[in-house]
Design a protein around this motif. Structure first.
Motif, short mmCIF file in Angstrom:
data_model
loop_
_atom_site.label_atom_id
_atom_site.label_comp_id
_atom_site.label_asym_id
_atom_site.label_seq_id
_atom_site.Cartn_x
_atom_site.Cartn_y
_atom_site.Cartn_z
N TYR A 50 1.66 10.93 18.56
CA TYR A 50 2.01 11.25 17.18
C TYR A 50 1.21 10.33 16.26
CZ TYR A 50 4.82 12.38 13.07
OH TYR A 50 5.23 12.80 11.82
N GLU A 51 0.15 10.88 15.65
CA GLU A 51 -0.82 10.05 14.94
C GLU A 51 -0.36 9.57 13.57
OE1 GLU A 51 -4.44 12.27 14.88
OE2 GLU A 51 -4.79 12.05 17.05
N ASP A 52 0.75 10.14 13.04
CA ASP A 52 1.19 9.77 11.69
C ASP A 52 2.13 8.56 11.67
OD1 ASP A 52 -0.35 11.70 10.57
OD2 ASP A 52 1.24 13.19 10.42
N LEU A 53 2.41 7.96 12.83
CA LEU A 53 3.24 6.76 12.88
C LEU A 53 2.35 5.59 13.32
CD1 LEU A 53 6.22 5.87 12.50
CD2 LEU A 53 6.51 6.13 14.97
N ILE A 241 5.27 12.92 -10.23
CA ILE A 241 5.74 12.30 -8.99
C ILE A 241 4.52 11.97 -8.14
CG2 ILE A 241 7.17 12.54 -6.94
CD1 ILE A 241 8.59 14.86 -8.48
N ILE A 242 4.37 10.70 -7.80
CA ILE A 242 3.36 10.33 -6.82
C ILE A 242 3.98 10.63 -5.46
CG2 ILE A 242 1.92 8.49 -5.88
CD1 ILE A 242 2.07 7.12 -8.61
N LYS A 243 3.39 11.57 -4.73
CA LYS A 243 4.01 12.12 -3.53
C LYS A 243 4.03 11.10 -2.37
CE LYS A 243 3.37 17.02 -4.51
NZ LYS A 243 2.94 18.33 -3.96
N PRO A 244 4.96 11.29 -1.43
CA PRO A 244 5.10 10.33 -0.32
C PRO A 244 3.81 10.05 0.45
CG PRO A 244 7.02 11.75 -0.39
CD PRO A 244 6.06 12.29 -1.41
N HIS A 245 3.00 11.09 0.68
CA HIS A 245 1.76 10.84 1.45
C HIS A 245 0.84 9.88 0.69
CE1 HIS A 245 -1.60 12.96 -0.64
NE2 HIS A 245 -0.61 13.64 -1.19
N ALA A 246 0.79 10.02 -0.65
CA ALA A 246 -0.08 9.16 -1.45
C ALA A 246 0.46 7.73 -1.49
CB ALA A 246 -0.22 9.72 -2.87
N VAL A 247 1.80 7.60 -1.55
CA VAL A 247 2.42 6.28 -1.51
C VAL A 247 2.10 5.60 -0.18
CG1 VAL A 247 4.63 5.04 -1.47
CG2 VAL A 247 4.26 6.87 -3.13
N SER A 248 2.28 6.33 0.94
CA SER A 248 2.07 5.73 2.26
C SER A 248 0.60 5.42 2.51
CB SER A 248 2.62 6.62 3.36
OG SER A 248 1.84 7.79 3.49
N GLU A 249 -0.29 6.14 1.83
CA GLU A 249 -1.73 5.87 1.99
C GLU A 249 -2.20 4.73 1.09
OE1 GLU A 249 -3.94 9.59 1.48
OE2 GLU A 249 -2.36 10.62 2.59
N LEU A 251 -2.21 4.64 -2.27
CA LEU A 251 -2.95 5.15 -3.44
C LEU A 251 -2.21 4.94 -4.76
CD1 LEU A 251 -4.19 8.54 -1.93
CD2 LEU A 251 -5.51 6.44 -2.23
N THR A 252 -0.99 4.39 -4.71
CA THR A 252 -0.16 4.30 -5.91
C THR A 252 -0.87 3.57 -7.05
OG1 THR A 252 1.81 4.25 -4.51
CG2 THR A 252 2.09 3.57 -6.79
N GLY A 253 -1.44 2.41 -6.75
CA GLY A 253 -2.10 1.62 -7.80
C GLY A 253 -3.25 2.37 -8.44
N LYS A 254 -4.06 3.04 -7.61
CA LYS A 254 -5.22 3.77 -8.14
C LYS A 254 -4.77 4.94 -9.02
CE LYS A 254 -8.16 2.50 -4.25
NZ LYS A 254 -8.76 2.93 -2.98
N ILE A 255 -3.71 5.65 -8.59
CA ILE A 255 -3.21 6.78 -9.38
C ILE A 255 -2.67 6.31 -10.72
CG2 ILE A 255 -1.44 8.59 -9.48
CD1 ILE A 255 -1.84 8.94 -6.42
N VAL A 348 -0.28 21.08 -0.31
CA VAL A 348 1.04 20.46 -0.27
C VAL A 348 0.93 18.95 -0.52
CG1 VAL A 348 3.03 19.94 1.20
CG2 VAL A 348 2.03 22.23 1.21
N GLN A 349 0.05 18.30 0.21
CA GLN A 349 -0.20 16.87 0.02
C GLN A 349 -1.34 16.72 -0.98
OE1 GLN A 349 -0.82 15.65 4.14
NE2 GLN A 349 1.26 14.85 4.21
N ASN A 350 -1.01 17.03 -2.26
CA ASN A 350 -2.05 17.06 -3.29
C ASN A 350 -1.94 15.89 -4.27
OD1 ASN A 350 0.23 17.93 -4.59
ND2 ASN A 350 -0.63 19.83 -5.38
N GLY A 351 -1.42 14.77 -3.78
CA GLY A 351 -1.41 13.54 -4.57
C GLY A 351 -0.24 13.41 -5.51
N VAL A 352 -0.12 14.35 -6.45
CA VAL A 352 0.92 14.25 -7.46
C VAL A 352 1.55 15.61 -7.77
CG1 VAL A 352 -0.06 12.22 -8.61
CG2 VAL A 352 -0.76 14.49 -9.36
N HIS A 353 2.81 15.57 -8.14
CA HIS A 353 3.48 16.73 -8.76
C HIS A 353 3.47 16.49 -10.25
CE1 HIS A 353 6.67 19.58 -9.92
NE2 HIS A 353 7.09 18.59 -10.70
N CYS A 354 3.28 17.55 -11.02
CA CYS A 354 3.47 17.45 -12.47
C CYS A 354 4.26 18.67 -12.94
CB CYS A 354 2.14 17.36 -13.21
SG CYS A 354 1.10 18.83 -13.05
N THR A 355 4.94 18.53 -14.07
CA THR A 355 5.71 19.65 -14.62
C THR A 355 4.77 20.78 -15.00
OG1 THR A 355 7.24 18.02 -15.55
CG2 THR A 355 7.45 20.28 -16.33
#
Length: 374
Positions: A50-53, A241-249, A251-255, A348-355
């Motif tokens: 399982y490569e995502d852990l 919303i900064i999505k979970p994949h971006a947080v775990s990668e 990327l939060t600071g850059k976004i 789906v894992q597109n970095g951010v959700h926006c309204t």
């Protein structure tokens, strides 16, 4: 014997409304996982790669996702794992002071570069009394009133940091208390880069494990109470919303930097761990409309996300333009400078959700900052 790490993990089964307990085994040699159902005394998941852990995800208190199941790691499964992985892990409090809140993106990047992880975050505005209570230990010092006045003069961002020897690691990132001394002795430190003097010194860090426990409880109470309130305004705003994949990668600071560079104000900020029901409710407008709905729900509750209230002129429309097309591949071809083009993986894992719709902007902000943080 082959090395393996064992954890006690809990998973909330929404269909049965039960909290299920597993032993989670991780094999670092090939990145494989195995799960054992504790109650029924049987194998739940045979050993599978399982490569995502990753090894750095494995610490008590963390939330990990294994094949779409969100597992809370509540304890070590054996003494070997506790000795090997548990000894150095610490939590500490970081507070970005009013003078450096606009530098939050750079500061979060410095935190990740130091090998620390932001596990909780919240923008808040302290009253004079709250600031005085927080700095109670300095009550007899000459600088006390100035410090309390300054820290309560505008929004602050408080964070729980997790990592190896987090207390000392974060204080090393900060540098000396007096920013003028920091400029001279540690020019790459946070206070040298963003601070002014001994009071306006950009950020605070707990000075010991005992202080960290007290200060984290002040802002993120574990039992009763709410802690200081968020700073959401609910007017002239939109939701990001900064999505979970971006947080775990990491990327939060850059976004956050990209959002500020686009001319928007971040007027509220907070991390959330969404459960399945919350994610379905929030994304309900997409149900039956987009084929990715089920995957979007799974992504949103796959780990911590960061919700933002974004303010600016015609914020819903203008910010949606900055986010770009929902599909990052299309965004990279047509509008390569947009957030999704830069930070997205797929639709789906597109970095951010926006309204999407202006009439939903305030409602989406309220969902996070009033309902979930109520």
């Amino acid at each position: 014997m082959e090395e393996r790490f064992a954890f006690v993990a809990e998973w909330y089964d929404p269909s049965a409304a039960l909290l299920r307990c597993y032993q989670l085994l991780y094999y670092p040699k090939d990145g494989a996982v195995e799960m054992f159902d504790v109650k029924n005394q049987r194998t739940f998941l045979r050993r599978t790669r399982y490569e995502d852990l990753h090894p750095e995800d494995l610490f008590v208190g963390n939330r990990v996702v294994v094949f779409s199941r969100q597992l809370n790691l509540v304890d070590y499964g054996d003494q070997y794992t506790a000795n090997k992985l548990g000894s150095k892990k610490e939590r500490t409090l970081a507070m970005i002071k009013p003078d450096a809140v606009t530098k939050v993106g750079d500061i979060i990047q410095m935190i990740y570069d130091a090998g620390l992880v932001v596990t909780k975050a919240k923008m808040t505005k302290l009253t004079w009394k709250q600031a005085a209570d927080f700095y109670m230990e300095h009550q007899s010092k000459s600088f006390f009133n100035n410090l309390v006045q300054f820290v309560s003069s505008g929004p602050v961002i408080v964070m729980e940091l997790m990592g190896d020897e987090a207390v000392s690691a974060w204080r090393k990132v900060l540098g000396p208390t007096d920013s003028t001394v920091a400029c001279r002795d540690t020019p790459a430190s946070l206070r040298a880069r963003f601070g002014t003097d001994g009071t306006k010194n950009a950020a605070h860090g707990s000075d010991s494990l005992a202080s960290a426990a007290r200060e984290l409880e002040f802002f993120f109470p574990s039992t009763t109470g709410h802690g200081p309130f968020n700073t959401a305004k609910y007017t002239d705003c939109t939701c990001c919303i900064i999505k979970p994949h971006a947080v775990s990668e990491g990327l939060t600071g850059k976004i956050l930097n990209s959002i500020r560079e686009a001319g928007f104000e971040i007027s509220a900020l907070q991390t959330f761990n969404m459960d399945q029901a919350n994610a379905e409710e929030f994304l309900e407008v997409y149900k039956g409309v987009v084929t990715e709905y089920t995957s979007m729900v799974a992504e949103l509750c796959s780990g911590p996300c960061m919700a933002l209230e974004i303010c600016g002129t015609d914020a819903p429309r203008a910010f949606r333009e900055v986010c770009g097309p929902a599909d990052p591949e299309i965004a990279r071809h047509l509008r390569p400078s947009t957030l999704r083009a830069q930070y997205g993986r797929n639709k789906v894992q597109n970095g951010v959700h926006c309204t999407d719709l202006p009439e939903d902007a305030s409602l989406e902000v309220q969902y996070f900052f009033k309902i979930l943080d109520g």
